[in-house]
Design a protein around this motif. Structure first.
Motif, PDB file in Angstrom:
ATOM      1  N   HIS A   1     -19.994  26.519  62.576  1.00 56.93           N
ATOM      2  CA  HIS A   1     -18.479  26.976  61.347  1.00 56.93           C
ATOM      3  C   HIS A   1     -18.968  28.618  61.486  1.00 56.93           C
ATOM      4  O   HIS A   1     -17.524  29.768  61.098  1.00 56.93           O
ATOM      5  N   GLU A   2     -19.360  29.478  62.459  1.00 60.43           N
ATOM      6  CA  GLU A   2     -19.040  30.739  63.147  1.00 60.43           C
ATOM      7  C   GLU A   2     -17.476  30.829  63.831  1.00 60.43           C
ATOM      8  O   GLU A   2     -16.737  31.720  62.600  1.00 60.43           O
ATOM      9  N   ARG A   3     -17.426  29.498  64.515  1.00 59.36           N
ATOM     10  CA  ARG A   3     -15.928  29.454  64.894  1.00 59.36           C
ATOM     11  C   ARG A   3     -14.740  29.079  64.098  1.00 59.36           C
ATOM     12  O   ARG A   3     -13.688  30.001  63.868  1.00 59.36           O
ATOM     13  N   ILE A   4     -15.143  28.176  63.029  1.00 59.22           N
ATOM     14  CA  ILE A   4     -13.968  27.763  62.521  1.00 59.22           C
ATOM     15  C   ILE A   4     -13.824  29.242  61.617  1.00 59.22           C
ATOM     16  O   ILE A   4     -12.909  29.436  60.303  1.00 59.22           O
ATOM     17  N   ALA A   5     -15.148  30.390  60.520  1.00 60.71           N
ATOM     18  CA  ALA A   5     -15.015  31.457  59.932  1.00 60.71           C
ATOM     19  C   ALA A   5     -13.807  32.280  60.503  1.00 60.71           C
ATOM     20  O   ALA A   5     -13.578  32.568  59.907  1.00 60.71           O
ATOM     21  N   GLN A   6     -13.687  32.364  61.848  1.00 59.12           N
ATOM     22  CA  GLN A   6     -12.654  33.516  62.548  1.00 59.12           C
ATOM     23  C   GLN A   6     -11.192  33.388  61.930  1.00 59.12           C
ATOM     24  O   GLN A   6     -10.570  34.082  62.196  1.00 59.12           O
ATOM     25  N   PHE A   7     -10.752  31.587  62.026  1.00 59.53           N
ATOM     26  CA  PHE A   7      -9.826  31.241  61.906  1.00 59.53           C
ATOM     27  C   PHE A   7      -9.122  32.320  60.521  1.00 59.53           C
ATOM     28  O   PHE A   7      -8.375  31.822  60.055  1.00 59.53           O
ATOM     29  N   PHE A   8     -10.110  32.698  59.729  1.00 58.52           N
ATOM     30  CA  PHE A   8      -9.385  33.076  58.199  1.00 58.52           C
ATOM     31  C   PHE A   8      -9.030  34.313  58.357  1.00 58.52           C
ATOM     32  O   PHE A   8      -9.215  35.022  57.577  1.00 58.52           O
ATOM     33  N   GLY A   9      -9.633  35.420  60.000  1.00 58.45           N
ATOM     34  CA  GLY A   9      -8.982  36.546  60.136  1.00 58.45           C
ATOM     35  C   GLY A   9     -10.150  37.439  59.572  1.00 58.45           C
ATOM     36  O   GLY A   9     -10.745  37.629  58.726  1.00 58.45           O
ATOM     37  N   ASP A  10      -9.171  38.811  58.441  1.00 53.91           N
ATOM     38  CA  ASP A  10      -9.196  39.397  57.565  1.00 53.91           C
ATOM     39  C   ASP A  10      -9.349  39.181  56.008  1.00 53.91           C
ATOM     40  O   ASP A  10      -9.261  39.547  55.332  1.00 53.91           O
ATOM     41  N   PHE A  11      -9.321  37.738  56.495  1.00 56.21           N
ATOM     42  CA  PHE A  11      -9.429  37.449  54.715  1.00 56.21           C
ATOM     43  C   PHE A  11      -9.940  38.002  54.593  1.00 56.21           C
ATOM     44  O   PHE A  11     -11.405  37.053  54.667  1.00 56.21           O
ATOM     45  N   THR A  12      -9.915  37.191  52.592  1.00 56.07           N
ATOM     46  CA  THR A  12     -11.730  37.697  52.604  1.00 56.07           C
ATOM     47  C   THR A  12     -11.786  36.297  51.414  1.00 56.07           C
ATOM     48  O   THR A  12     -11.210  35.668  50.888  1.00 56.07           O
ATOM     49  N   LEU A  13     -12.912  35.103  52.304  1.00 51.97           N
ATOM     50  CA  LEU A  13     -13.383  34.220  51.602  1.00 51.97           C
ATOM     51  C   LEU A  13     -13.742  34.536  49.884  1.00 51.97           C
ATOM     52  O   LEU A  13     -14.446  35.110  49.901  1.00 51.97           O
ATOM     53  N   VAL A  14     -12.998  33.366  49.201  1.00 51.51           N
ATOM     54  CA  VAL A  14     -13.416  33.649  47.344  1.00 51.51           C
ATOM     55  C   VAL A  14     -15.218  32.531  47.712  1.00 51.51           C
ATOM     56  O   VAL A  14     -15.577  32.279  49.079  1.00 51.51           O
ATOM     57  N   ASP A  15     -15.998  32.793  46.299  1.00 51.83           N
ATOM     58  CA  ASP A  15     -17.250  32.340  46.303  1.00 51.83           C
ATOM     59  C   ASP A  15     -16.986  30.768  46.823  1.00 51.83           C
ATOM     60  O   ASP A  15     -15.905  29.920  45.909  1.00 51.83           O
ATOM     61  N   PRO A  16     -17.851  29.680  47.108  1.00 51.32           N
ATOM     62  CA  PRO A  16     -18.571  30.333  47.880  1.00 51.32           C
ATOM     63  C   PRO A  16     -18.963  30.286  49.641  1.00 51.32           C
ATOM     64  O   PRO A  16     -19.778  30.280  50.321  1.00 51.32           O
TER      65      PRO A  16
ATOM     66  N   ILE B   1     -17.523  18.728  57.304  1.00 49.16           N
ATOM     67  CA  ILE B   1     -16.340  18.802  57.344  1.00 49.16           C
ATOM     68  C   ILE B   1     -16.206  20.431  56.583  1.00 49.16           C
ATOM     69  O   ILE B   1     -16.831  20.488  55.126  1.00 49.16           O
ATOM     70  N   TYR B   2     -16.013  21.373  57.339  1.00 51.77           N
ATOM     71  CA  TYR B   2     -16.361  23.272  56.066  1.00 51.77           C
ATOM     72  C   TYR B   2     -14.837  23.289  55.717  1.00 51.77           C
ATOM     73  O   TYR B   2     -14.123  23.062  56.793  1.00 51.77           O
ATOM     74  N   GLY B   3     -15.336  24.190  54.529  1.00 51.34           N
ATOM     75  CA  GLY B   3     -13.992  24.015  53.825  1.00 51.34           C
ATOM     76  C   GLY B   3     -14.113  25.546  53.061  1.00 51.34           C
ATOM     77  O   GLY B   3     -14.918  25.886  52.825  1.00 51.34           O
ATOM     78  N   GLY B   4     -12.862  26.366  53.334  1.00 50.20           N
ATOM     79  CA  GLY B   4     -12.815  27.546  52.149  1.00 50.20           C
ATOM     80  C   GLY B   4     -11.827  28.162  52.230  1.00 50.20           C
ATOM     81  O   GLY B   4     -10.669  27.343  52.038  1.00 50.20           O
ATOM     82  N   VAL B   5     -11.302  28.711  51.250  1.00 52.30           N
ATOM     83  CA  VAL B   5     -10.180  29.362  50.217  1.00 52.30           C
ATOM     84  C   VAL B   5     -11.016  31.153  50.455  1.00 52.30           C
ATOM     85  O   VAL B   5     -11.478  31.816  49.908  1.00 52.30           O
ATOM     86  N   ALA B   6      -9.444  32.049  51.479  1.00 48.67           N
ATOM     87  CA  ALA B   6      -9.611  33.408  51.345  1.00 48.67           C
ATOM     88  C   ALA B   6      -8.249  33.676  50.826  1.00 48.67           C
ATOM     89  O   ALA B   6      -7.166  33.027  50.714  1.00 48.67           O
ATOM     90  N   ARG B   7      -8.434  35.082  50.662  1.00 52.92           N
ATOM     91  CA  ARG B   7      -7.528  35.517  49.771  1.00 52.92           C
ATOM     92  C   ARG B   7      -7.023  37.187  50.531  1.00 52.92           C
ATOM     93  O   ARG B   7      -7.662  37.611  50.689  1.00 52.92           O
ATOM     94  N   LYS B   8      -5.822  37.424  50.930  1.00 53.48           N
ATOM     95  CA  LYS B   8      -4.870  38.352  51.953  1.00 53.48           C
ATOM     96  C   LYS B   8      -4.652  39.515  50.534  1.00 53.48           C
ATOM     97  O   LYS B   8      -4.567  39.491  49.416  1.00 53.48           O
ATOM     98  N   ALA B   9      -5.992  41.023  51.356  1.00 57.54           N
ATOM     99  CA  ALA B   9      -5.602  41.300  50.131  1.00 57.54           C
ATOM    100  C   ALA B   9      -5.026  42.700  50.097  1.00 57.54           C
ATOM    101  O   ALA B   9      -3.473  42.295  51.488  1.00 57.54           O
ATOM    102  N   GLY B  10      -4.785  43.439  49.592  1.00 57.48           N
ATOM    103  CA  GLY B  10      -3.366  44.458  49.505  1.00 57.48           C
ATOM    104  C   GLY B  10      -3.193  45.154  48.417  1.00 57.48           C
ATOM    105  O   GLY B  10      -3.285  44.686  47.139  1.00 57.48           O
TER     106      GLY B  10
END
Ligand SMILES: C[S@@+](CC[C@H](N)C(=O)[O-])C[C@H]1O[C@@H](n2cnc3c(N)ncnc32)[C@H](O)[C@@H]1O
Length: 272
Positions: free
Chosen positions: A226-241, A263-272
């Motif tokens: 989980h920790e390793r996969i979370a790094q692939f989102f970089g500085d994008f912000t994960l949306v809930d959950p 299988i872990y999944g997530g959606v993250a958004r680039k701020a700006g």
């Protein structure tokens, strides 16, 4: 017709290799599809003996993909999708999910397996706002510069980048962090990254024996934490959950925990 290529691989004139299992065709077999060969079926059956939940897993991954596409189109208002590692056509396909909400959405499908581009092109013949591109995630600059990608995707406007069940086909030696950084950097503010990735976290045996089945395939499978996969989102912000098992990402019904899906999944958004 097949011909014997170098190293004993049987590669047809259309570039399709029927001598080694292919991830796209194994995935199609797990989903109950017909676009696979004996070599894929044998490897997939071997995988099932090591990870009996795989069929529920790939279905849960597809369901996550559908919910995530509805989110980026319906809730985020994004109208351009770059789907890398798209796989063989499976109903409903990404453009069908997106077009049900916003028919003007542009979808560029990318895969490095010629069988995927051949089948997808046949499916999409006559479909507006879509393209199929044969390109490799391991060469992100070339992928981003591909004329068909550039024709459909305007990188000055928000893009939804889908990397669903594909980054685990990047070995550590492929520099997945560098590849992800290149892709994230190419996206403007307001863009989303949709990513899912196989893990050994949720099973006592770490599913190492199952993953090893892919050593005979055209791409090895690298399970990550989980920790390793979370790094692939970089500085994008994960949306809930956040980054969760795909069954737990905004489920339409209370998720079942049996069998546990790795299988872990997530959606993250680039701020700006
Ligand atoms: C498990 S399928 C996932 C399909 C779809 N994204 C989904 O989640 O339902 C993985 C796909 O990634 C593709 N793939 C694997 N390595 C790739 C690479 N280096 N570049 C592009 N596509 C790749 C495979 O050919 C296969 O079609």
């Amino acid at each position: 017709m097949t011909s014997l290529g170098s190293g004993g691989s049987r590669v047809r004139p259309d570039g399709i290799d029927t001598s080694r299992p292919h991830p796209a065709r194994m995935y199609d077999y797990f989903l109950g599809g017909k676009d696979n060969y004996e070599v894929d079926q044998a490897a997939a059956e071997k995988f099932i003996t090591k990870a009996p939940e795989v069929r529920e897993g790939v279905r849960a991954n597809r369901d996550f993909l559908i919910r995530a596409v509805r989110h980026v189109v319906g809730e985020c208002g994004i109208r351009q999708i770059l789907d890398v590692g798209t796989g063989l056509p499976t109903e409903p396909n990404v453009h069908q999910v997106a077009h049900a909400l916003a028919p003007e959405t542009r979808v560029a499908y990318v895969d490095n397996d010629p069988i995927v581009s051949t089948h997808s092109m046949a499916l999409l013949d006559g479909t507006d706002n879509t393209a199929v591109v044969l390109a490799d995630l391991r060469e992100p600059q070339e992928l981003l510069a591909h004329p068909e990608v550039r024709r459909l995707i305007d990188f000055d406007r928000p893009v939804a980048l889908l990397l669903v069940a594909v980054v685990h086909f990047l070995a550590d030696s492929d520099d997945p962090d560098g590849i992800l950084a290149t892709l994230r950097d190419a996206l403007p503010a307001g863009s989303c990254l949709v990513l899912s990735h196989a893990t050994g976290d949720v099973h006592a045996d770490g599913r190492a024996d199952a993953a090893a089945v892919y050593n005979e395939a055209t791409a090895p499978l690298t399970l990550r934490s989980h920790e390793r996969i979370a790094q692939f989102f970089g500085d994008f912000t994960l949306v809930d959950p956040g980054l969760v098992r795909v069954t737990h990402w905004r489920p339409e019904e209370p998720p079942r925990d049996a069998p546990p899906i790795g299988i872990y999944g997530g959606v993250a958004r680039k701020a700006g």
